[in-house]
Design a protein around this motif. Structure first.
Motif, PDB file in Angstrom:
ATOM      1  N   TYR A  59       5.651  20.562 -28.280  1.00 52.64           N
ATOM      2  CA  TYR A  59       5.781  19.149 -28.641  1.00 52.64           C
ATOM      3  C   TYR A  59       4.661  18.741 -29.597  1.00 52.64           C
ATOM      4  O   TYR A  59       4.887  18.044 -30.585  1.00 52.64           O
ATOM      5  CB  TYR A  59       5.763  18.289 -27.374  1.00 52.64           C
ATOM      6  CG  TYR A  59       6.007  16.828 -27.617  1.00 52.64           C
ATOM      7  CD1 TYR A  59       7.247  16.385 -28.062  1.00 52.64           C
ATOM      8  CD2 TYR A  59       5.014  15.892 -27.396  1.00 52.64           C
ATOM      9  CE1 TYR A  59       7.482  15.041 -28.282  1.00 52.64           C
ATOM     10  CE2 TYR A  59       5.236  14.547 -27.616  1.00 52.64           C
ATOM     11  CZ  TYR A  59       6.473  14.119 -28.059  1.00 52.64           C
ATOM     12  OH  TYR A  59       6.697  12.787 -28.280  1.00 52.64           O
ATOM     13  N   TYR A  66      11.680  14.969 -28.753  1.00 53.55           N
ATOM     14  CA  TYR A  66      12.355  14.231 -27.685  1.00 53.55           C
ATOM     15  C   TYR A  66      12.979  12.993 -28.318  1.00 53.55           C
ATOM     16  O   TYR A  66      12.280  12.103 -28.783  1.00 53.55           O
ATOM     17  CB  TYR A  66      11.345  13.839 -26.611  1.00 53.55           C
ATOM     18  CG  TYR A  66      11.945  13.094 -25.441  1.00 53.55           C
ATOM     19  CD1 TYR A  66      12.691  13.758 -24.487  1.00 53.55           C
ATOM     20  CD2 TYR A  66      11.763  11.727 -25.298  1.00 53.55           C
ATOM     21  CE1 TYR A  66      13.245  13.088 -23.410  1.00 53.55           C
ATOM     22  CE2 TYR A  66      12.313  11.041 -24.227  1.00 53.55           C
ATOM     23  CZ  TYR A  66      13.054  11.733 -23.284  1.00 53.55           C
ATOM     24  OH  TYR A  66      13.600  11.064 -22.224  1.00 53.55           O
ATOM     25  N   LEU A  71      15.749  16.820 -25.286  1.00 52.16           N
ATOM     26  CA  LEU A  71      14.803  17.704 -25.948  1.00 52.16           C
ATOM     27  C   LEU A  71      15.542  18.530 -26.995  1.00 52.16           C
ATOM     28  O   LEU A  71      16.645  19.002 -26.740  1.00 52.16           O
ATOM     29  CB  LEU A  71      14.148  18.657 -24.934  1.00 52.16           C
ATOM     30  CG  LEU A  71      13.247  18.000 -23.909  1.00 52.16           C
ATOM     31  CD1 LEU A  71      12.836  19.035 -22.857  1.00 52.16           C
ATOM     32  CD2 LEU A  71      12.018  17.412 -24.573  1.00 52.16           C
TER      33      LEU A  71
END
Length: 74
Positions: A59, A66, A71
């Motif tokens: 991330y 997201y 995701l």
């Protein structure tokens, strides 16, 4: 060991040096969800901790996003 003298390790000092460099991030989920997640991680030969660390790293480097509750890998 130098000169035949072994200095004892100062575990308290080592702990103090590390504790400010690390943080624990928690998430609250239902018991069954937690058990299912742990079981799936172990079936995939990893740990929940290792899996979550990998998600955080992905991330942060933008290879995982997201959006709209989902995701996505880039």
């Amino acid at each position: 060991m130098r000169g035949g003298v072994l200095m004892p390790r100062d575990y308290h000092k080592a702990y103090e040096q590390i504790k400010d460099k690390k943080k624990l991030i928690g998430v609250q989920v239902y018991t069954q969800t937690a058990e299912d997640f742990k079981a799936k991680c172990y079936l995939n030969e990893t740990t929940p901790n290792a899996f979550l660390k990998a998600c955080i790293d992905a991330y942060l480097d933008n290879s995982l996003t997201y959006e709209n509750g989902k995701l996505n890998m880039k």
